[in-house]
Every structure is written in C-alpha cells, then in structure tokens.
Write a protein that holds these residues in place. Structure first.
Motif, short mmCIF file in Angstrom:
data_model
loop_
_atom_site.label_atom_id
_atom_site.label_comp_id
_atom_site.label_asym_id
_atom_site.label_seq_id
_atom_site.Cartn_x
_atom_site.Cartn_y
_atom_site.Cartn_z
N VAL A 1 0.70 -1.29 -0.04
CA VAL A 1 0.00 -0.05 -0.15
C VAL A 1 0.88 1.17 0.07
N HIS A 2 1.86 1.23 0.76
CA HIS A 2 2.95 2.41 0.85
C HIS A 2 3.29 2.73 -0.54
N GLY A 3 3.63 1.61 -1.34
CA GLY A 3 4.27 1.65 -2.44
C GLY A 3 3.35 2.42 -3.34
N PHE A 4 1.93 1.87 -3.51
CA PHE A 4 1.00 2.66 -4.30
C PHE A 4 0.89 3.94 -3.95
N GLU A 5 0.89 4.32 -2.46
CA GLU A 5 0.81 5.72 -2.21
C GLU A 5 1.93 6.46 -2.62
N THR A 6 3.02 6.25 -2.62
CA THR A 6 4.25 6.82 -3.04
C THR A 6 4.20 7.22 -4.44
N ALA A 7 3.96 5.93 -5.27
CA ALA A 7 3.46 6.26 -6.89
C ALA A 7 2.67 7.41 -6.96
N LEU A 8 1.35 7.54 -6.27
CA LEU A 8 0.52 8.35 -6.31
C LEU A 8 1.20 9.92 -6.04
N VAL A 9 1.72 10.16 -4.76
CA VAL A 9 2.32 11.19 -4.27
C VAL A 9 3.58 11.76 -5.50
N MET A 10 4.26 10.90 -6.03
CA MET A 10 5.16 10.97 -6.98
C MET A 10 4.97 10.91 -8.49
N LYS A 11 3.69 10.75 -8.57
CA LYS A 11 3.05 10.46 -9.90
C LYS A 11 3.81 9.90 -11.00
N ARG A 12 4.21 8.30 -10.61
CA ARG A 12 5.08 7.54 -11.09
C ARG A 12 4.28 6.43 -11.33
N PRO A 13 4.39 5.68 -12.45
CA PRO A 13 3.86 4.41 -12.81
C PRO A 13 4.51 3.26 -11.78
N LEU A 14 3.93 2.21 -11.46
CA LEU A 14 4.36 1.27 -10.35
C LEU A 14 4.49 0.04 -11.21
N VAL A 15 5.81 -0.62 -10.98
CA VAL A 15 5.94 -2.12 -11.56
C VAL A 15 6.02 -3.04 -10.38
N LEU A 16 5.24 -3.96 -10.13
CA LEU A 16 5.07 -5.06 -9.14
C LEU A 16 5.82 -6.23 -9.73
N PHE A 17 6.74 -6.76 -9.04
CA PHE A 17 7.12 -8.01 -9.27
C PHE A 17 6.60 -9.11 -7.94
N ALA A 18 5.76 -10.12 -8.42
CA ALA A 18 5.04 -10.81 -7.60
C ALA A 18 5.77 -12.12 -7.39
N ALA A 19 5.92 -12.70 -6.35
CA ALA A 19 6.44 -14.16 -6.11
C ALA A 19 6.01 -14.49 -4.53
N SER A 20 5.05 -15.39 -4.70
CA SER A 20 4.71 -15.41 -3.35
C SER A 20 3.79 -17.09 -3.12
N GLY A 21 3.75 -17.37 -2.03
CA GLY A 21 2.82 -18.76 -1.73
C GLY A 21 1.49 -18.68 -1.24
N GLY A 22 1.31 -17.05 -1.12
CA GLY A 22 -0.13 -16.62 -0.64
C GLY A 22 0.04 -15.94 0.73
#
Length: 307
Positions: free
Chosen positions: A145-166
């Motif tokens: 969520v902090h990553g999304f909020e930072t992208a909103l404040v800085m007006k930047r696109p966000l690239v997310l690398f997902a790797a998870s078991g859940g």
C-alpha cells in the motif's frame, strides 16, 4: 580413528597449499542437470544460458538488474505490530521472523524502491520469495500500500514483481485483510491514470494471485513461472482428473488469455520501458526521427499481448 583421513591427508593438503572450494562455485541446472559457473550465471541475471531456466533471485538482485545502472533509492516501509496473534506451531512466529530477517536482510517480504528504467522514473515493488515464501502478512500488505501511495504522490507508474505462496497463515484473518487493502491501492493508482504493470515470477500463487497480482494494466510472466490460486496437486485431488501438461505454467496461461506475454528476464527492462512509453504516451523513437529497436519479446508474434 582413520589416521589416513584425519592426519595424513590434512598434512598433505597443507603442504600443497590446497584451499577449500566454495560450495556455490558451480550451480546445477534443475532442468538439464548441467553445471554452470556461478559468475557466468550472475552475469546472465541467473538465467541458465543453455536451457533458459530462470533461477529465483533476491529482491535486491531484481532491482539491481532492473533499474538503470543498477541504481535505485529504497523506500522505508511502515512499521506494523509484530506477531499480533502470538502464534506458535513447531516454532514461535516471532522466531521465524527473526530467522527470515537474518537470512534475507529484509524487514519483511516486500522491498519498495524508486528509480528509472531507460530514463523513465518509476516505483518498483518486489516480493522476495526467500522471506517466508513471499507470504503476505500485515507488514507486506502495508508495504505494498505504501508503494502505491508513493507512486500517487510522485505521479509515477508502478511495476510490481510478484513472488509468493499466498497469505501468511501465522497472521490468520489479519493477513487476508491485506487482499482488499492492496486492491484499493490498485484502484487509486488507476483512478489517477498511472500505469500499473505486474511481472509474475516463479511462483505466484494463493491470495496474492487472487488480488493485486492479477489487476495490472499489463501482465508479464517470466518463462516457466508457476501461476495459480490452488496448486496443481490440490486441483487434481479435488476434480479427480489428470491436468494438462504445463498447466498453470506461464506459457499455458498466455495461450489461454490469463497473461499478456511471457518475457525473458533478459528482456524485461526493454519490454517494460516500451510498454510504459506507450501507456504514458511518451514520444517513441520513430517520432523523434530515431531508429526504432524492438525487444525480441515484441518481435516474436507469439509474445505479443493478447487482444
């Protein structure tokens, strides 16, 4: 006591100046069994040159390979209450966290960073599978969520690398609450007109797949990545049928419209930079009178996004 092993051999080794060989000097290809020199593998972004098999990499290595010149600024993640349920199985949850932090050098499974890709400023969010299987708990959810909020404040696109078991079972319902919270973060980013690109790596499963990992504007998968909600063994036991070959692998999902393209790690930077330029309506090279260079992943018709 074996005097040859315990006395004679050590004396001979010391006389000849023999040194111990590091255990990780050579790495075995899981697919072909070929032994690959560690330095060669590292210079190829941990992609086996002969088979193209993509090895798992850490969050920091991911960011180093992804950003221009390997330069980026890590973002500090918000602090959360640790072990709210006082969970214990064979081991205390707090001890598992300490072990994972010592092993990875991370506070939790998520690492956010600001940097540039081919000159385009972006925010990158990376899940590290080495940290308790990249599981999603309160700290990881808050970091996303902090990553999304930072992208909103800085007006930047966000690239997310997902790797998870859940979701992280040690946090119970509190981990499941991160699914809608991160989904709201995605919606806010899209309402602001900022691109959101998801890179699905091996593996991406469980609640992560059921939430932010499948809500991108474009979904890119690394070759051979396992992507799904429940695992194939669970599905086979449930439906009592044999699953098709390659089921839940990146290539199978692309053929069936679940992901847009399968791109080698070696081509990710160029591919994502081109997609962001299109989504941000940045002038392309041909519009500036420069020659256009297409990444191989986009030259191959089979790797184009699904219509």
């Amino acid at each position: 006591m074996n005097w040859i092993t315990n006395f004679v051999r050590p004396r001979i080794n010391s006389m000849l100046g023999r040194r111990d060989i590091p255990e990780n000097l050579w790495i075995k290809d899981p697919e072909s069994g070929e032994m690959v020199f560690h330095k060669d593998l590292e210079s190829n972004q941990y992609v086996i040159p002969s088979s193209g098999h993509h090895m798992k990499i850490s969050a920091r290595e991911r960011l180093k390979f992804f950003f221009d010149n390997g330069e980026y600024e890590p973002l500090e993640n918000p602090k959360v209450f640790v072990d709210p349920l006082k969970f214990r199985d064979e081991k205390r949850y707090i001890d598992r966290l300490k072990d994972a932090r010592t092993k990875t050098g991370l506070e939790d499974a998520i690492l956010n960073a600001a940097g540039a890709v081919e000159g385009l400023p972006i925010i990158a969010t990376v899940q590290d599978f080495a940290f308790m299987g990249g599981s999603l708990g309160m700290a990881a959810g808050e970091a996303i969520v902090h990553g999304f909020e930072t992208a909103l404040v800085m007006k930047r696109p966000l690239v997310l690398f997902a790797a998870s078991g859940g979701a992280r079972m040690q946090e119970g319902i509190l981990s499941l609450m991160q699914l809608p919270r991160t989904t709201v973060g995605v919606d806010r980013l899209k309402e602001a007109g900022l691109p959101y690109i998801v890179v699905l790596t091996n593996p991406t499963t469980g609640g992560v797949t059921a939430s932010y990992a499948m809500l991108g504007d474009v979904h890119i998968a690394e070759p051979g990545a396992l992507i799904g909600f429940a695992g194939p063994r669970v599905i086979e036991q449930t439906i009592r049928e044999k699953l098709p070959d390659g089921f839940q692998r990146a290539e199978y999902l692309m053929e069936h419209g679940m992901v847009d393209m399968v791109v080698s790690r070696l081509e990710l930077r160029a591919t994502i930079a081109r997609l962001l330029k299109i989504l941000l309506k940045t002038p392309m090279p041909q519009e500036r009178g420069e020659p256009e260079i297409l990444p191989p992943a986009l030259v191959d018709g089979n790797a184009r996004p699904q219509a």
